[in-house]
Motif scaffolding. Structure first.
Motif, PDB file in Angstrom:
ATOM      1  N   PRO A 118      -5.061  -7.248  20.184  1.00 37.83           N
ATOM      2  CA  PRO A 118      -3.911  -6.953  19.311  1.00 37.83           C
ATOM      3  C   PRO A 118      -4.358  -6.898  17.863  1.00 37.83           C
ATOM      4  O   PRO A 118      -5.463  -7.292  17.509  1.00 37.83           O
ATOM      5  CB  PRO A 118      -2.967  -8.138  19.568  1.00 37.83           C
ATOM      6  CG  PRO A 118      -3.878  -9.247  19.979  1.00 37.83           C
ATOM      7  CD  PRO A 118      -5.016  -8.596  20.740  1.00 37.83           C
ATOM      8  N   GLY A 119      -3.475  -6.350  17.041  1.00 42.82           N
ATOM      9  CA  GLY A 119      -3.804  -6.267  15.617  1.00 42.82           C
ATOM     10  C   GLY A 119      -4.027  -7.644  15.028  1.00 42.82           C
ATOM     11  O   GLY A 119      -3.476  -8.643  15.482  1.00 42.82           O
ATOM     12  N   THR A 120      -4.866  -7.699  14.062  1.00 41.75           N
ATOM     13  CA  THR A 120      -5.186  -8.982  13.434  1.00 41.75           C
ATOM     14  C   THR A 120      -3.990  -9.457  12.624  1.00 41.75           C
ATOM     15  O   THR A 120      -3.537  -8.755  11.718  1.00 41.75           O
ATOM     16  CB  THR A 120      -6.401  -8.823  12.506  1.00 41.75           C
ATOM     17  OG1 THR A 120      -7.489  -8.310  13.272  1.00 41.75           O
ATOM     18  CG2 THR A 120      -6.774 -10.151  11.875  1.00 41.75           C
ATOM     19  N   PRO A 121      -3.417 -10.633  12.964  1.00 41.74           N
ATOM     20  CA  PRO A 121      -2.264 -11.124  12.175  1.00 41.74           C
ATOM     21  C   PRO A 121      -2.719 -11.540  10.789  1.00 41.74           C
ATOM     22  O   PRO A 121      -3.877 -11.878  10.563  1.00 41.74           O
ATOM     23  CB  PRO A 121      -1.778 -12.334  12.989  1.00 41.74           C
ATOM     24  CG  PRO A 121      -3.001 -12.800  13.707  1.00 41.74           C
ATOM     25  CD  PRO A 121      -3.820 -11.555  14.011  1.00 41.74           C
ATOM     26  N   GLU A 122      -1.790 -11.488   9.892  1.00 43.56           N
ATOM     27  CA  GLU A 122      -2.125 -11.915   8.546  1.00 43.56           C
ATOM     28  C   GLU A 122      -2.364 -13.409   8.523  1.00 43.56           C
ATOM     29  O   GLU A 122      -1.707 -14.176   9.218  1.00 43.56           O
ATOM     30  CB  GLU A 122      -0.990 -11.563   7.585  1.00 43.56           C
ATOM     31  CG  GLU A 122      -0.795 -10.052   7.414  1.00 43.56           C
ATOM     32  CD  GLU A 122       0.272  -9.760   6.382  1.00 43.56           C
ATOM     33  OE1 GLU A 122       0.872 -10.736   5.882  1.00 43.56           O
ATOM     34  OE2 GLU A 122       0.504  -8.575   6.103  1.00 43.56           O
ATOM     35  N   ASP A 123      -3.298 -13.799   7.710  1.00 44.38           N
ATOM     36  CA  ASP A 123      -3.625 -15.213   7.583  1.00 44.38           C
ATOM     37  C   ASP A 123      -2.546 -15.885   6.744  1.00 44.38           C
ATOM     38  O   ASP A 123      -2.365 -15.543   5.578  1.00 44.38           O
ATOM     39  CB  ASP A 123      -4.993 -15.364   6.904  1.00 44.38           C
ATOM     40  CG  ASP A 123      -5.446 -16.808   6.863  1.00 44.38           C
ATOM     41  OD1 ASP A 123      -4.673 -17.683   7.295  1.00 44.38           O
ATOM     42  OD2 ASP A 123      -6.569 -17.049   6.394  1.00 44.38           O
ATOM     43  N   PRO A 124      -1.783 -16.834   7.341  1.00 43.30           N
ATOM     44  CA  PRO A 124      -0.716 -17.468   6.534  1.00 43.30           C
ATOM     45  C   PRO A 124      -1.251 -18.234   5.349  1.00 43.30           C
ATOM     46  O   PRO A 124      -0.555 -18.454   4.379  1.00 43.30           O
ATOM     47  CB  PRO A 124      -0.034 -18.409   7.539  1.00 43.30           C
ATOM     48  CG  PRO A 124      -1.080 -18.663   8.589  1.00 43.30           C
ATOM     49  CD  PRO A 124      -1.893 -17.394   8.686  1.00 43.30           C
ATOM     50  N   ASN A 125      -2.530 -18.654   5.454  1.00 47.38           N
ATOM     51  CA  ASN A 125      -3.113 -19.371   4.327  1.00 47.38           C
ATOM     52  C   ASN A 125      -3.659 -18.441   3.263  1.00 47.38           C
ATOM     53  O   ASN A 125      -4.132 -18.887   2.230  1.00 47.38           O
ATOM     54  CB  ASN A 125      -4.248 -20.292   4.821  1.00 47.38           C
ATOM     55  CG  ASN A 125      -3.732 -21.360   5.759  1.00 47.38           C
ATOM     56  OD1 ASN A 125      -2.626 -21.864   5.579  1.00 47.38           O
ATOM     57  ND2 ASN A 125      -4.516 -21.698   6.775  1.00 47.38           N
ATOM     58  N   ASN A 126      -3.656 -17.152   3.585  1.00 45.53           N
ATOM     59  CA  ASN A 126      -4.171 -16.178   2.613  1.00 45.53           C
ATOM     60  C   ASN A 126      -3.199 -15.009   2.565  1.00 45.53           C
ATOM     61  O   ASN A 126      -3.436 -13.965   3.150  1.00 45.53           O
ATOM     62  CB  ASN A 126      -5.573 -15.716   3.021  1.00 45.53           C
ATOM     63  CG  ASN A 126      -6.182 -14.784   1.993  1.00 45.53           C
ATOM     64  OD1 ASN A 126      -5.714 -14.718   0.860  1.00 45.53           O
ATOM     65  ND2 ASN A 126      -7.205 -14.054   2.389  1.00 45.53           N
ATOM     66  N   PRO A 127      -2.033 -15.206   1.957  1.00 44.45           N
ATOM     67  CA  PRO A 127      -0.994 -14.163   1.995  1.00 44.45           C
ATOM     68  C   PRO A 127      -1.377 -12.903   1.263  1.00 44.45           C
ATOM     69  O   PRO A 127      -0.645 -11.940   1.273  1.00 44.45           O
ATOM     70  CB  PRO A 127       0.191 -14.873   1.315  1.00 44.45           C
ATOM     71  CG  PRO A 127      -0.437 -15.886   0.417  1.00 44.45           C
ATOM     72  CD  PRO A 127      -1.675 -16.355   1.140  1.00 44.45           C
ATOM     73  N   GLY A 128      -2.508 -12.878   0.649  1.00 45.11           N
ATOM     74  CA  GLY A 128      -2.879 -11.673  -0.093  1.00 45.11           C
ATOM     75  C   GLY A 128      -2.951 -11.981  -1.584  1.00 45.11           C
ATOM     76  O   GLY A 128      -2.344 -12.919  -2.094  1.00 45.11           O
ATOM     77  N   THR A 129      -3.731 -11.197  -2.227  1.00 42.55           N
ATOM     78  CA  THR A 129      -3.900 -11.407  -3.658  1.00 42.55           C
ATOM     79  C   THR A 129      -2.642 -10.956  -4.392  1.00 42.55           C
ATOM     80  O   THR A 129      -2.222  -9.809  -4.247  1.00 42.55           O
ATOM     81  CB  THR A 129      -5.103 -10.601  -4.169  1.00 42.55           C
ATOM     82  OG1 THR A 129      -6.259 -10.977  -3.417  1.00 42.55           O
ATOM     83  CG2 THR A 129      -5.335 -10.877  -5.651  1.00 42.55           C
ATOM     84  N   PRO A 130      -1.990 -11.863  -5.121  1.00 40.60           N
ATOM     85  CA  PRO A 130      -0.768 -11.436  -5.841  1.00 40.60           C
ATOM     86  C   PRO A 130      -1.112 -10.443  -6.942  1.00 40.60           C
ATOM     87  O   PRO A 130      -2.227 -10.417  -7.458  1.00 40.60           O
ATOM     88  CB  PRO A 130      -0.239 -12.767  -6.433  1.00 40.60           C
ATOM     89  CG  PRO A 130      -1.459 -13.628  -6.546  1.00 40.60           C
ATOM     90  CD  PRO A 130      -2.346 -13.238  -5.386  1.00 40.60           C
ATOM     91  N   ASP A 131      -0.131  -9.623  -7.222  1.00 38.97           N
ATOM     92  CA  ASP A 131      -0.344  -8.651  -8.289  1.00 38.97           C
ATOM     93  C   ASP A 131      -0.593  -9.372  -9.595  1.00 38.97           C
ATOM     94  O   ASP A 131       0.019 -10.397  -9.920  1.00 38.97           O
ATOM     95  CB  ASP A 131       0.883  -7.734  -8.440  1.00 38.97           C
ATOM     96  CG  ASP A 131       1.081  -6.883  -7.188  1.00 38.97           C
ATOM     97  OD1 ASP A 131       0.082  -6.695  -6.473  1.00 38.97           O
ATOM     98  OD2 ASP A 131       2.207  -6.428  -6.934  1.00 38.97           O
ATOM     99  N   THR A 132      -1.520  -8.830 -10.314  1.00 39.02           N
ATOM    100  CA  THR A 132      -1.828  -9.403 -11.624  1.00 39.02           C
ATOM    101  C   THR A 132      -0.676  -9.125 -12.576  1.00 39.02           C
ATOM    102  O   THR A 132      -0.256  -7.976 -12.714  1.00 39.02           O
ATOM    103  CB  THR A 132      -3.114  -8.787 -12.186  1.00 39.02           C
ATOM    104  OG1 THR A 132      -4.176  -9.001 -11.254  1.00 39.02           O
ATOM    105  CG2 THR A 132      -3.481  -9.411 -13.534  1.00 39.02           C
ATOM    106  N   PRO A 133      -0.099 -10.174 -13.167  1.00 39.81           N
ATOM    107  CA  PRO A 133       1.026  -9.918 -14.082  1.00 39.81           C
ATOM    108  C   PRO A 133       0.581  -9.080 -15.267  1.00 39.81           C
ATOM    109  O   PRO A 133      -0.559  -9.132 -15.710  1.00 39.81           O
ATOM    110  CB  PRO A 133       1.444 -11.343 -14.524  1.00 39.81           C
ATOM    111  CG  PRO A 133       0.217 -12.180 -14.310  1.00 39.81           C
ATOM    112  CD  PRO A 133      -0.483 -11.574 -13.118  1.00 39.81           C
TER     113      PRO A 133
END
Length: 246
Positions: A118-133
């Motif tokens: 199956p597709g790789t689930p997103e890592d809950p501990n690594n939700p993704g790099t937030p957009d730089t303000p």
């Protein structure tokens, strides 16, 4: 049978390996003709036959290894005897096509995706790099205050309680009078400089830091010249000290 021929020593009549040049027992040199042992006539053939056997064994091992590697790299599906290749889950023609699946796709997985992966689930501990303000705008630099233009005095005079403008007057002992500098134009920022030609007769004391007003005090008897200077322009008047008390 031995592959290495044996020779017999001509001195001590003992046999030894044909690879030696001397007899190991008595040290006698081996004859150039190389006297052979009893079975020396067949030694050459024995050596040739032994070498051939070794070559045959090596060739057989190579063939076995190559055949084994070829079967691993190119596995052949079993043939059920009717000319078709049978993989156990349907008949595949010799030309490589499957009558039940002409497109060559797996009917259980037509999209080609691995159902077990199956597709790789997103890592809950690594939700993704937030957009730089967004970087806040740099506040505008306040305007540097403009240095006021220097105004040069065009004329100067002095007024006193006795005269406007002052020309000459008399001060008794310990008598004081206030004098004011009148400068044109009025927005001149230069500080007037006052001077007495004899401080022991008439003293000059400024009233504040602007230097526009001073107090003259009689301290003795004599004639004194008072000078007020602004931007190189001077105004002079005379004050007499009577030396007498009023």
């Amino acid at each position: 049978m031995g592959l290495i021929p044996q020779v017999k020593c001509g001195r001590c009549d003992r046999t030894y390996s044909g690879l030696r040049s001397r007899c190991p027992y008595c040290g006698a040199h081996r004859s150039k003709k190389g006297k052979r042992a009893t079975d020396g006539d067949n030694a050459t053939w024995k050596m040739i036959i032994g070498l051939l056997l070794i070559v045959v064994l090596i060739a057989a091992v190579i063939v076995i290894v190559v055949t084994s590697l070829g079967e691993k790299n190119n596995p052949t599906a079993p043939n059920d005897g009717d000319g078709d290749i049978n993989h156990g889950d349907g008949t595949i023609n010799i030309d490589g096509t499957n009558p039940g699946n002409p497109g060559g796709e797996n009917p259980e997985n037509p999209g080609g995706e691995d159902p077990n992966t199956p597709g790789t689930p997103e890592d809950p501990n690594n939700p993704g790099t937030p957009d730089t303000p967004d970087t806040p705008d740099t506040p505008d630099t306040p305007d540097t205050p403009t240095t006021p233009e220097t105004v040069i005095a065009q004329s100067v005079k002095v007024n006193s309680r006795y005269q406007k403008p002052a020309t000459d007057f008399t001060l008794n002992l310990n008598e004081s009078v206030e004098c004011t500098a009148v400068i044109t134009p009025s927005n001149v920022t230069s500080v007037p400089v006052w001077a007495s030609s004899d401080e022991s007769v008439i003293a000059v004391v400024p009233e504040d830091e602007t230097g526009l007003k001073v107090t003259l005090t009689g301290l003795g008897k004599g004639r004194v010249t008072i000078t007020c200077t602004v931007d190189g322009i001077s105004y002079e008047f005379t004050v007499y000290g009577s030396g007498k008390k009023k």
